[in-house]
Design a protein around this motif. Structure first.
Motif, short mmCIF file in Angstrom:
data_model
loop_
_atom_site.label_atom_id
_atom_site.label_comp_id
_atom_site.label_asym_id
_atom_site.label_seq_id
_atom_site.Cartn_x
_atom_site.Cartn_y
_atom_site.Cartn_z
N ALA A 8 0.83 -1.21 0.00
CA ALA A 8 0.00 0.00 0.00
C ALA A 8 0.87 1.26 0.00
O ALA A 8 0.57 2.23 -0.71
N PHE A 9 1.96 1.22 0.76
CA PHE A 9 2.86 2.38 0.82
C PHE A 9 3.53 2.63 -0.53
O PHE A 9 3.56 3.76 -1.03
N LEU A 10 4.07 1.57 -1.14
CA LEU A 10 4.77 1.72 -2.42
C LEU A 10 3.80 2.13 -3.54
O LEU A 10 4.14 2.94 -4.41
N ALA A 11 2.58 1.56 -3.51
CA ALA A 11 1.58 1.93 -4.53
C ALA A 11 1.17 3.39 -4.36
O ALA A 11 1.01 4.12 -5.35
N SER A 12 1.02 3.83 -3.12
CA SER A 12 0.66 5.23 -2.87
C SER A 12 1.78 6.17 -3.30
O SER A 12 1.53 7.28 -3.77
N ALA A 14 3.78 5.74 -5.85
CA ALA A 14 3.69 5.91 -7.30
C ALA A 14 2.62 6.93 -7.66
O ALA A 14 2.82 7.78 -8.55
N GLY A 15 1.48 6.87 -6.97
CA GLY A 15 0.42 7.84 -7.24
C GLY A 15 0.83 9.25 -6.87
O GLY A 15 0.57 10.20 -7.62
N ALA A 16 1.49 9.41 -5.72
CA ALA A 16 1.90 10.74 -5.28
C ALA A 16 2.99 11.32 -6.17
O ALA A 16 3.12 12.55 -6.31
N ALA A 17 3.80 10.44 -6.78
CA ALA A 17 4.90 10.91 -7.63
C ALA A 17 4.41 11.36 -9.00
O ALA A 17 5.07 12.19 -9.65
N THR A 18 3.29 10.83 -9.46
CA THR A 18 2.84 11.09 -10.83
C THR A 18 2.60 12.57 -11.14
O THR A 18 3.11 13.07 -12.16
N GLY A 135 2.25 -8.09 -8.76
CA GLY A 135 1.09 -7.58 -9.47
C GLY A 135 0.60 -6.24 -8.95
O GLY A 135 0.47 -5.28 -9.73
N PRO A 136 0.35 -6.11 -7.63
CA PRO A 136 -0.12 -4.83 -7.11
C PRO A 136 0.90 -3.71 -7.24
O PRO A 136 0.53 -2.53 -7.27
N TYR A 246 9.73 10.21 -7.11
CA TYR A 246 9.40 9.05 -6.29
C TYR A 246 9.93 9.21 -4.87
O TYR A 246 9.30 8.75 -3.91
N LEU A 247 11.06 9.86 -4.72
CA LEU A 247 11.58 10.14 -3.38
C LEU A 247 10.63 11.05 -2.62
O LEU A 247 10.21 10.74 -1.48
N PHE A 248 10.24 12.16 -3.23
CA PHE A 248 9.36 13.10 -2.56
C PHE A 248 7.95 12.52 -2.42
O PHE A 248 7.24 12.83 -1.46
N GLY A 249 7.54 11.70 -3.39
CA GLY A 249 6.24 11.04 -3.27
C GLY A 249 6.21 10.12 -2.08
O GLY A 249 5.22 10.07 -1.33
N GLY A 250 7.30 9.37 -1.86
CA GLY A 250 7.37 8.48 -0.71
C GLY A 250 7.34 9.24 0.60
O GLY A 250 6.67 8.84 1.56
N VAL A 251 8.07 10.36 0.65
CA VAL A 251 8.07 11.17 1.86
C VAL A 251 6.68 11.76 2.11
O VAL A 251 6.23 11.88 3.26
#
Length: 307
Positions: A8-12, A14-18, A135-136, A246-251
């Motif tokens: 869930a964290f990694l998928a989120s 990707a969304g925040a980085a887009t 997959g997810p 992706y770094l800032f999206g993860g943060v």
């Protein structure tokens, strides 16, 4: 660590980085031509509200995304006319455009607060989307996530391999020399500014149509400024922009998943982490002048007038 929580964290992330990738890649192309556009935040907000309004009115999210790109392009045209035709100061004009975009988006969105739309649907790839863990992480995102990665690859190829990329880089390095050999400097800069505006509008629309499918005043929350910082962080390289996003999206999403990870940190501190990380990264990079100047266009921020 709980695998489901990690997914869930990694998928989120990707969304925040887009949206950051979209806005940053547009700004990177603009800056490689020598134009510094500080109006990204305002363009993203206008794109977000226009995209949401059109989607709400028509029920077609594709039309909403196109409308957001046109809205960002329209804002970019204002900036380009002032800076490239009237020769105004690029920094002051960009700041003014951001303030204008903040006010305009608030005005346009007055009657939209509290309403929602169906979010951008996620794609499903037969068999691939059902692979455990992988997959997810790779095959269950919406089309914009994949489009952002293709955008990075396309711009990297364009700048490094194509004649158009050579022209953009030439204009960014020395507009006088580019003009002397026959390049249309002002026309090329108009094109890059418009492209940057369209990408900023699209990034803003992703916020209101995918991440949080609703309109909230000021919903970009400084992402436009982070996008500007990412271009510097990446030393004007497309792959660096993607990594930074992706770094800032993860943060950014860490504030929502921090408690699940067992972090005993105040939520207010987690909320400011993206901006703190931006400052820290820029300070680290700017300590070495050779690094920051490695790929910086020599004419960045300088106006050009054809004699």
């Amino acid at each position: 660590m709980n695998p489901e929580l990690l997914i869930a964290f990694l998928a989120s992330t990707a969304g925040a980085a887009t949206p950051l990738i979209m806005a940053s890649m547009g700004e990177l192309v603009t800056e490689r031509s020598g134009v510094l556009n500080l109006g990204i935040e305002g363009m993203m907000l206008v794109g977000a509200v226009v995209g949401f309004a059109v989607t709400l009115g028509t029920g077609q999210i594709t039309l909403g995304l196109l409308a957001a790109m046109l809205a960002g392009l329209g804002m970019a045209l204002i900036f380009a006319f002032l800076v490239l035709t009237l020769q105004t100061n690029q920094v002051a004009t960009g700041l003014a455009l951001t303030l204008f975009g903040i006010g305009l988006s608030a005005f346009l969105g007055r009657g939209l607060v509290g309403q929602t739309v169906d979010p951008l649907p996620h794609l499903h790839f037969p068999l691939l989307s059902d692979i455990p863990f992988v997959g997810p992480l790779l095959f269950r995102f919406d089309s914009m996530v994949y489009a952002s990665l293709l955008l990075v690859a396309a711009i990297a190829w364009m700048l490094a391999r194509s004649r158009l990329g050579l022209m953009i880089r030439a204009v960014g390095e020395s507009p006088d020399s580019a003009h002397a050999i026959g390049f249309h400097v002002i026309g090329l800069r108009y094109g890059t500014v418009m492209f940057g505006g369209a990408m900023a509008g699209l990034g803003g629309a992703y916020l209101s149509l995918a991440l949080t499918p609703m309109w909230v005043e000021g919903m970009t929350a400084g992402r436009g400024w982070i996008a500007l910082a990412q271009v510097v962080f990446a030393t004007w390289k497309p792959r660096g922009v993607m990594l930074g996003a992706y770094l800032f999206g993860g943060v950014t999403v860490l504030q929502f998943h921090g408690q699940g990870f067992g972090l005993a940190v105040p939520s207010e501190f987690l909320s400011m982490l993206p901006y703190l990380a931006t400052i820290v990264v820029l300070v680290i990079i700017c300590r070495n002048p050779q690094t920051i100047l490695l790929n910086k266009p020599m004419s960045l921020g300088q106006n050009f007038r054809a004699d």
